[in-house]
Motif scaffolding. Structure first.
Motif, PDB file in Angstrom:
ATOM      1  N   ALA A  92      -1.226 -88.084  72.920  1.00  0.00           N
ATOM      2  CA  ALA A  92      -2.326 -88.140  73.783  1.00  0.00           C
ATOM      3  C   ALA A  92      -2.728 -89.732  73.967  1.00  0.00           C
ATOM      4  O   ALA A  92      -4.007 -89.868  74.000  1.00  0.00           O
ATOM      5  CB  ALA A  92      -3.469 -87.396  73.286  1.00  0.00           C
ATOM      6  N   LEU A  93      -1.605 -90.239  74.108  1.00  0.00           N
ATOM      7  CA  LEU A  93      -2.106 -91.844  74.798  1.00  0.00           C
ATOM      8  C   LEU A  93      -2.495 -91.702  76.179  1.00  0.00           C
ATOM      9  O   LEU A  93      -1.910 -91.101  76.872  1.00  0.00           O
ATOM     10  CB  LEU A  93      -0.722 -92.753  74.597  1.00  0.00           C
ATOM     11  CG  LEU A  93      -0.430 -93.163  73.231  1.00  0.00           C
ATOM     12  CD1 LEU A  93       0.851 -93.886  73.128  1.00  0.00           C
ATOM     13  CD2 LEU A  93      -1.486 -94.105  72.278  1.00  0.00           C
ATOM     14  N   TRP A  94      -3.605 -92.522  76.542  1.00  0.00           N
ATOM     15  CA  TRP A  94      -3.914 -92.311  77.902  1.00  0.00           C
ATOM     16  C   TRP A  94      -3.196 -93.331  78.628  1.00  0.00           C
ATOM     17  O   TRP A  94      -2.838 -94.326  78.534  1.00  0.00           O
ATOM     18  CB  TRP A  94      -5.500 -92.962  77.841  1.00  0.00           C
ATOM     19  CG  TRP A  94      -6.279 -92.104  77.219  1.00  0.00           C
ATOM     20  CD1 TRP A  94      -6.577 -90.832  77.103  1.00  0.00           C
ATOM     21  CD2 TRP A  94      -7.182 -92.547  75.900  1.00  0.00           C
ATOM     22  NE1 TRP A  94      -7.383 -90.253  75.958  1.00  0.00           N
ATOM     23  CE2 TRP A  94      -7.814 -91.681  75.386  1.00  0.00           C
ATOM     24  CE3 TRP A  94      -7.495 -93.841  75.519  1.00  0.00           C
ATOM     25  CZ2 TRP A  94      -8.617 -91.758  74.356  1.00  0.00           C
ATOM     26  CZ3 TRP A  94      -8.541 -94.121  74.253  1.00  0.00           C
ATOM     27  CH2 TRP A  94      -8.936 -92.830  73.854  1.00  0.00           C
ATOM     28  N   PRO A  95      -2.470 -92.425  79.638  1.00  0.00           N
ATOM     29  CA  PRO A  95      -1.255 -93.164  80.445  1.00  0.00           C
ATOM     30  C   PRO A  95      -1.763 -94.492  81.390  1.00  0.00           C
ATOM     31  O   PRO A  95      -1.013 -95.132  81.787  1.00  0.00           O
ATOM     32  CB  PRO A  95      -0.716 -92.139  81.216  1.00  0.00           C
ATOM     33  CG  PRO A  95      -1.952 -91.072  81.384  1.00  0.00           C
ATOM     34  CD  PRO A  95      -2.649 -91.138  80.010  1.00  0.00           C
ATOM     35  N   HIS A  96      -2.960 -94.354  81.806  1.00  0.00           N
ATOM     36  CA  HIS A  96      -3.642 -95.268  82.812  1.00  0.00           C
ATOM     37  C   HIS A  96      -3.937 -96.813  82.152  1.00  0.00           C
ATOM     38  O   HIS A  96      -4.648 -97.449  82.932  1.00  0.00           O
ATOM     39  CB  HIS A  96      -4.410 -94.895  83.693  1.00  0.00           C
ATOM     40  CG  HIS A  96      -5.813 -94.123  83.052  1.00  0.00           C
ATOM     41  ND1 HIS A  96      -5.775 -93.251  81.987  1.00  0.00           N
ATOM     42  CD2 HIS A  96      -7.036 -94.624  82.709  1.00  0.00           C
ATOM     43  CE1 HIS A  96      -6.867 -92.966  81.424  1.00  0.00           C
ATOM     44  NE2 HIS A  96      -7.810 -93.700  82.148  1.00  0.00           N
ATOM     45  N   MET A  97      -3.743 -96.480  80.714  1.00  0.00           N
ATOM     46  CA  MET A  97      -4.276 -97.706  80.011  1.00  0.00           C
ATOM     47  C   MET A  97      -3.035 -98.438  79.423  1.00  0.00           C
ATOM     48  O   MET A  97      -2.332 -97.617  78.602  1.00  0.00           O
ATOM     49  CB  MET A  97      -5.382 -97.368  79.023  1.00  0.00           C
ATOM     50  CG  MET A  97      -6.678 -96.953  79.725  1.00  0.00           C
ATOM     51  SD  MET A  97      -7.916 -96.496  78.405  1.00  0.00           S
ATOM     52  CE  MET A  97      -9.234 -95.782  79.231  1.00  0.00           C
ATOM     53  N   PHE A 105     -10.840 -99.164  74.280  1.00  0.00           N
ATOM     54  CA  PHE A 105     -11.388 -97.823  74.801  1.00  0.00           C
ATOM     55  C   PHE A 105     -12.258 -97.301  73.493  1.00  0.00           C
ATOM     56  O   PHE A 105     -13.354 -97.259  73.654  1.00  0.00           O
ATOM     57  CB  PHE A 105     -10.797 -96.950  75.764  1.00  0.00           C
ATOM     58  CG  PHE A 105     -11.698 -95.791  75.940  1.00  0.00           C
ATOM     59  CD1 PHE A 105     -12.267 -95.814  77.105  1.00  0.00           C
ATOM     60  CD2 PHE A 105     -11.772 -94.709  75.293  1.00  0.00           C
ATOM     61  CE1 PHE A 105     -13.146 -94.774  77.448  1.00  0.00           C
ATOM     62  CE2 PHE A 105     -12.514 -93.572  75.464  1.00  0.00           C
ATOM     63  CZ  PHE A 105     -13.173 -93.603  76.826  1.00  0.00           C
ATOM     64  N   ARG A 153      -4.260 -96.918  67.385  1.00  0.00           N
ATOM     65  CA  ARG A 153      -5.588 -96.296  68.133  1.00  0.00           C
ATOM     66  C   ARG A 153      -6.416 -95.712  67.070  1.00  0.00           C
ATOM     67  O   ARG A 153      -7.407 -95.869  67.055  1.00  0.00           O
ATOM     68  CB  ARG A 153      -5.219 -95.578  69.129  1.00  0.00           C
ATOM     69  CG  ARG A 153      -6.397 -95.216  70.076  1.00  0.00           C
ATOM     70  CD  ARG A 153      -6.050 -94.569  71.233  1.00  0.00           C
ATOM     71  NE  ARG A 153      -5.666 -92.884  70.888  1.00  0.00           N
ATOM     72  CZ  ARG A 153      -5.433 -92.173  71.929  1.00  0.00           C
ATOM     73  NH1 ARG A 153      -5.293 -92.382  73.173  1.00  0.00           N
ATOM     74  NH2 ARG A 153      -4.810 -90.966  71.335  1.00  0.00           N
TER      75      ARG A 153
ATOM     76  N   MET B 162      -5.777 -85.623  75.822  1.00  0.00           N
ATOM     77  CA  MET B 162      -6.212 -86.835  76.038  1.00  0.00           C
ATOM     78  C   MET B 162      -7.827 -86.896  76.320  1.00  0.00           C
ATOM     79  O   MET B 162      -8.350 -87.757  75.719  1.00  0.00           O
ATOM     80  CB  MET B 162      -5.862 -87.125  77.611  1.00  0.00           C
ATOM     81  CG  MET B 162      -4.463 -86.866  78.012  1.00  0.00           C
ATOM     82  SD  MET B 162      -3.497 -88.377  77.969  1.00  0.00           S
ATOM     83  CE  MET B 162      -1.988 -87.774  78.269  1.00  0.00           C
ATOM     84  N   ALA B 166     -10.247 -89.007  73.398  1.00  0.00           N
ATOM     85  CA  ALA B 166     -11.377 -89.953  73.831  1.00  0.00           C
ATOM     86  C   ALA B 166     -12.864 -89.283  73.189  1.00  0.00           C
ATOM     87  O   ALA B 166     -13.780 -90.025  72.889  1.00  0.00           O
ATOM     88  CB  ALA B 166     -11.476 -90.148  75.267  1.00  0.00           C
ATOM     89  N   VAL B 175     -16.258 -90.141  79.016  1.00  0.00           N
ATOM     90  CA  VAL B 175     -14.669 -89.557  78.842  1.00  0.00           C
ATOM     91  C   VAL B 175     -14.511 -89.128  80.191  1.00  0.00           C
ATOM     92  O   VAL B 175     -13.129 -89.381  80.683  1.00  0.00           O
ATOM     93  CB  VAL B 175     -14.663 -88.531  77.833  1.00  0.00           C
ATOM     94  CG1 VAL B 175     -13.318 -87.839  77.796  1.00  0.00           C
ATOM     95  CG2 VAL B 175     -15.053 -89.006  76.420  1.00  0.00           C
ATOM     96  N   ARG B 178     -14.040 -92.498  82.520  1.00  0.00           N
ATOM     97  CA  ARG B 178     -12.850 -93.385  81.964  1.00  0.00           C
ATOM     98  C   ARG B 178     -11.420 -92.712  81.829  1.00  0.00           C
ATOM     99  O   ARG B 178     -10.313 -93.638  81.772  1.00  0.00           O
ATOM    100  CB  ARG B 178     -13.236 -94.222  80.701  1.00  0.00           C
ATOM    101  CG  ARG B 178     -14.403 -95.009  81.254  1.00  0.00           C
ATOM    102  CD  ARG B 178     -13.731 -96.376  81.554  1.00  0.00           C
ATOM    103  NE  ARG B 178     -12.746 -97.061  81.308  1.00  0.00           N
ATOM    104  CZ  ARG B 178     -12.918 -98.015  80.300  1.00  0.00           C
ATOM    105  NH1 ARG B 178     -13.791 -98.152  79.608  1.00  0.00           N
ATOM    106  NH2 ARG B 178     -11.571 -98.522  79.954  1.00  0.00           N
ATOM    107  N   ILE B 179     -11.449 -91.369  81.532  1.00  0.00           N
ATOM    108  CA  ILE B 179     -10.082 -90.917  81.206  1.00  0.00           C
ATOM    109  C   ILE B 179      -9.862 -89.819  82.198  1.00  0.00           C
ATOM    110  O   ILE B 179      -8.731 -89.911  82.892  1.00  0.00           O
ATOM    111  CB  ILE B 179     -10.246 -90.015  79.865  1.00  0.00           C
ATOM    112  CG1 ILE B 179     -10.684 -91.009  78.648  1.00  0.00           C
ATOM    113  CG2 ILE B 179      -8.661 -89.668  79.465  1.00  0.00           C
ATOM    114  CD1 ILE B 179      -9.745 -92.203  78.455  1.00  0.00           C
ATOM    115  N   PRO B 182      -9.709 -91.428  86.081  1.00  0.00           N
ATOM    116  CA  PRO B 182      -8.579 -92.169  86.326  1.00  0.00           C
ATOM    117  C   PRO B 182      -7.205 -91.493  86.534  1.00  0.00           C
ATOM    118  O   PRO B 182      -6.320 -91.822  87.180  1.00  0.00           O
ATOM    119  CB  PRO B 182      -8.816 -93.157  85.350  1.00  0.00           C
ATOM    120  CG  PRO B 182      -9.981 -93.162  84.886  1.00  0.00           C
ATOM    121  CD  PRO B 182     -10.715 -91.833  85.143  1.00  0.00           C
ATOM    122  N   ILE B 183      -7.258 -90.396  85.617  1.00  0.00           N
ATOM    123  CA  ILE B 183      -5.709 -89.841  85.403  1.00  0.00           C
ATOM    124  C   ILE B 183      -5.614 -88.939  86.755  1.00  0.00           C
ATOM    125  O   ILE B 183      -4.666 -88.677  87.207  1.00  0.00           O
ATOM    126  CB  ILE B 183      -5.592 -88.876  84.207  1.00  0.00           C
ATOM    127  CG1 ILE B 183      -5.709 -89.970  82.696  1.00  0.00           C
ATOM    128  CG2 ILE B 183      -4.636 -88.180  84.223  1.00  0.00           C
ATOM    129  CD1 ILE B 183      -5.657 -89.301  81.488  1.00  0.00           C
TER     130      ILE B 183
END
Lengths: 228, 520
Positions: A92-97, A105, A153, B162, B166, B175, B178-179, B182-183
């Motif tokens: 679950a790594l945030w893909p847009h960061m 974050f 993380r 995801m 967060a 969340v 920011r999460i 954006p996705i």
């Protein structure tokens, strides 16, 4: 009063009519690594999610660092207040960061000052041996590198409790061996209480002080690895 | 063979009118290559205003519609609302009702004796009625459901893990910002681009609200001044803008254009305040659905007027229903073959997507002028041009790309291994396609048919140009009545148009509900 850092008391968790966790009790002392070992669908992940506060137990209590955080269907403290680090099975790594962005974050959300954040991120990346990938995006990393990023993380906010949900299920044997050694070293240096989920006995043996064998939502046995 | 025929029909019906327009714009009065039409147009200062107006209308509509639609979509995805399916269908109504009907509602609503003036006792809308701002508001209400549907699908597609990761460190609102958003952003941005293209190619609303833009100018150049060269040259900047938006959208969301994001594997842990969400959805329904319908009903007045208007327009209504039915059926069939071919294509896939997007984005008035130029020739073609068939051809030119894009998405959901298993069992391709692939695509085929019917039933830009005398469809009939008939009659017909579309939408909702229940 009990001196365990983590204490689960008679936890029951149902999804619809299906009872996934059945009257499960478990304790872990501060700095101890407990592995939950069992086949797919035995309720391992649900136990971890109950500890993290992502699910509320239908019955029973969850105690972390002497605080009662969940009791009989209610999460007294939400996930944020429990101060846990979690490595998800699919990471679950945030893909847009970027990798550093993922870590930032986590720190910014708990109001760590900007200057301190930079230092903490560098430290976590160094400990997970992924400092050269700080500005890479998750999809630019290999499986092992993604694994390290997820681990970095999880530890960057210096959690009191580290929860690892089969983090190495998608890696090949060689890489797995390498990473297990690193996680064990990391755990020793951080002395963080850790619950590690796996269905691989060798992984459990390499990392854990004690191993609990789960079957159909119940702990069948719990002991030191040598005795098992 | 069937695939080849479908591709040929796409080229003849959809691509040829567009290429024809491009070609003719480059031919001078003496029949030789010339850029005269362009020099003449670009020498006029007015053209710059036209360009700015078109760009402003499309950009402002895209922004406002996304600002309305995206939050509604996120609420539908993340708030615990009762009767969510019904709410979604109700919120889609403004998209299904033709934009010019919403434009009429806006005119009646904003007039000094309109519903707003009556309810508030003040007339503050009438200065805005016939203006660029008015056109932006009407088109934003018409197109916000696109942004809503895209945002809902994208938010549902965000993996719950995801968000959970967060939530361990951040508050739910953070969340979401920011999460989750954006996705989901690329899909929402692609919807905004689609809205941009649709607003750019829209003819009915700017025509009705007297806002000069490229589409209305093409219409005027052709039908009032019969300046064919100018009409074709005017179409080119429009097509160029549509092409750019299409390319950007294609790169932005890539294959997701066809696949749709995989549904979230887990139930999202983020839940928005359902009371506030309910209030927002209620306000949206009141403003964007109830108010326009009430404005039309109020203008219609008595029920007898409705009956009278229907009686005098029976021919146009029958014409519209028949042509939309045949057009939607043919478009779904051709779109099925084209969509299937596109879904199984490895090379040139991007080019085919672009061709379909541009064909879809080509404004109705551009297609209309192109078809007249192509089909108004002696012999059999003239026979077709003078009959209702030309309207059907115009429908197909506009509908085939939409149906093909929807069905390409449907075909991608059918694993190739299903077909391979059929082939291994010894079945011929046609049998495998008919017995294995098509049944799996049933829901997509019905969706493509419904969308095609709704679009055909409301088609105005091309029909108003190509419809032979005495053969007008309901939208073309209403459009010509606006200037010469009492507003009550026009409102009654617009209400009829809306009622047909809403009935169809309700039937489709029942179908989807039953399908889902069947599969769950």
């Amino acid at each position: 009063m009990n001196d365990s850092f983590l204490r689960l008391v008679n936890i029951v968790k149902r999804f619809g009519r299906r009872e996934v966790v059945r009257n499960l009790s478990l304790e872990a002392a501060e700095g101890e690594v407990v592995a939950l070992l069992g086949p797919s669908g035995c309720g391992k992940t649900t136990v971890l999610r109950v500890i993290a506060g992502l699910e509320a137990p239908d019955e029973g209590e969850v105690w972390i660092a002497g605080r009662k955080v969940a009791s009989d269907g209610i999460n007294i403290e939400g996930p944020r207040a429990r101060h846990v680090g979690f490595v998800f099975q699919d990471l679950a790594l945030w893909p847009h960061m970027t990798v550093a962005g993922n870590l930032d974050f986590a720190l910014a959300s708990v109001s760590v000052a900007r200057r301190e954040r930079a230092a903490r991120i560098t430290e976590a990346l160094r400990m997970a041996r992924i400092e050269s990938f700080a500005s890479s995006y998750p999809d630019q990393l290999s499986g092992g590198e993604q694994q390290r990023a997820a681990l970095a993380r999880a530890i960057v906010s210096r959690p009191g409790l580290l929860l690892l949900d089969e983090p190495m299920s998608s890696l090949d044997t060689e890489l797995k061996g390498e990473l297990i050694g690193e996680i064990a070293a990391l755990q020793r240096s951080l002395q963080v209480t850790t619950v590690y989920i796996t269905h691989d006995r060798a992984e459990a043996a390499a990392l854990a002080h004690r191993v609990a064998i789960l079957r159909e939502g119940r702990i069948e046995r719990i002991d030191e690895i040598a005795s098992l | 063979m069937a695939l080849g025929l479908a591709a040929l029909l796409f080229i003849v019906l959809c691509a040829l009118p567009v290429f024809y327009m491009l070609g003719v714009s480059l031919v001078g009065a003496d029949g030789a290559f010339s850029l005269n039409h362009y020099f003449r147009l670009f020498a006029e200062v007015r053209q710059l205003d036209l360009f700015l107006n078109s760009l402003l209308l499309a950009t402002a509509t895209s922004l406002l519609a996304t600002a309305i639609g995206a939050p509604l979509g996120v609420l539908l995805a993340r708030a615990d609302l009762p009767a969510k399916r019904a709410l979604r269908i109700l919120l889609i109504i403004p998209l299904a009702v033709p934009p010019y009907v919403m434009g009429l509602a806006w005119i009646y609503m904003g007039s000094d004796s309109g519903i707003i003036a009556q309810a508030t006792g003040r007339d503050f809308l009438s200065p805005l009625t016939y203006s660029l701002t008015g056109a932006v508001i009407v088109l934003s209400v018409s197109f916000y459901p696109l942004a809503m549907l895209a945002a809902e699908a994208a938010a549902r597609g965000v993996d719950a893990r995801m968000e959970e990761a967060a939530l361990l460190v951040a508050a739910p609102r953070r969340v979401l910002w920011r999460i989750t958003l954006p996705i989901a952003a690329p899909s929402i941005a692609a919807a905004a681009l689609l809205i941009f293209v649709l607003a750019l190619s829209e003819f009915g609303v700017p025509g009705l609200l007297r806002v000069p833009v490229f589409t209305t100018e093409v219409f005027t150049a052709f039908s009032a001044l019969y300046d064919f060269g100018a009409a074709t040259a005017l179409a080119v900047p429009l097509l160029a803008l549509a092409l750019m938006a299409g390319i950007t959208a294609r790169f932005m969301i890539g294959e997701r254009l066809l696949v749709g994001r995989r549904g979230a594997r887990n139930r999202s842990p983020l839940s928005l305040n359902s009371r506030r969400a309910g209030l927002a959805v209620t306000i949206a329904l009141a403003l964007f659905v109830l108010l326009p319908i009430a404005a039309l009903a109020l203008e219609t007045g008595r029920a007898e007027r409705m009956i009278l208007a229907l009686r005098s327009s029976v021919e146009a209504i029958t014409n519209s229903l028949t042509l939309a039915f045949v057009g939607a059926t043919m478009a779904a069939l051709i779109g099925l073959l084209l969509g299937y071919a596109r879904a199984r294509m490895h090379r040139f896939a991007g080019t085919v997507d672009l061709a379909m997007i541009v064909a879809f984005a080509a404004p109705g008035t551009v297609i209309g002028v192109g078809l007249i130029g192509l089909w108004n020739r002696p012999g059999l073609m003239e026979e077709i041009y003078r009959s209702r068939l030309i309207i059907l051809i115009a429908y197909l030119a506009r509908l085939i790309p939409v149906a093909a894009l929807i069905l390409a998405a449907g075909a991608r959901q059918v694993p190739a291994s299903f077909e391979e298993a059929g082939e291994v069992a010894g079945a011929k391709w046609t049998r495998v396609f008919a017995r294995i692939t098509v049944p799996q695509m049933r829901a997509g085929i019905i969706a493509a048919w419904v969308v095609s019917f709704i679009l055909a039933f409301g088609e105005l830009g091309a029909t108003v140009l190509v419809a032979p005398p005495g053969q007008a469809t309901l939208p073309a009939h209403i459009y010509t009545l606006i200037a010469n008939a009492p507003s009550g009659e026009v409102a009654a017909l617009a209400l009829t148009q809306s009622a047909v579309v809403m009935t169809l939408l309700a039937l489709f909702a029942v179908f989807v509900f039953r399908e889902k229940r069947l599969h769950s």
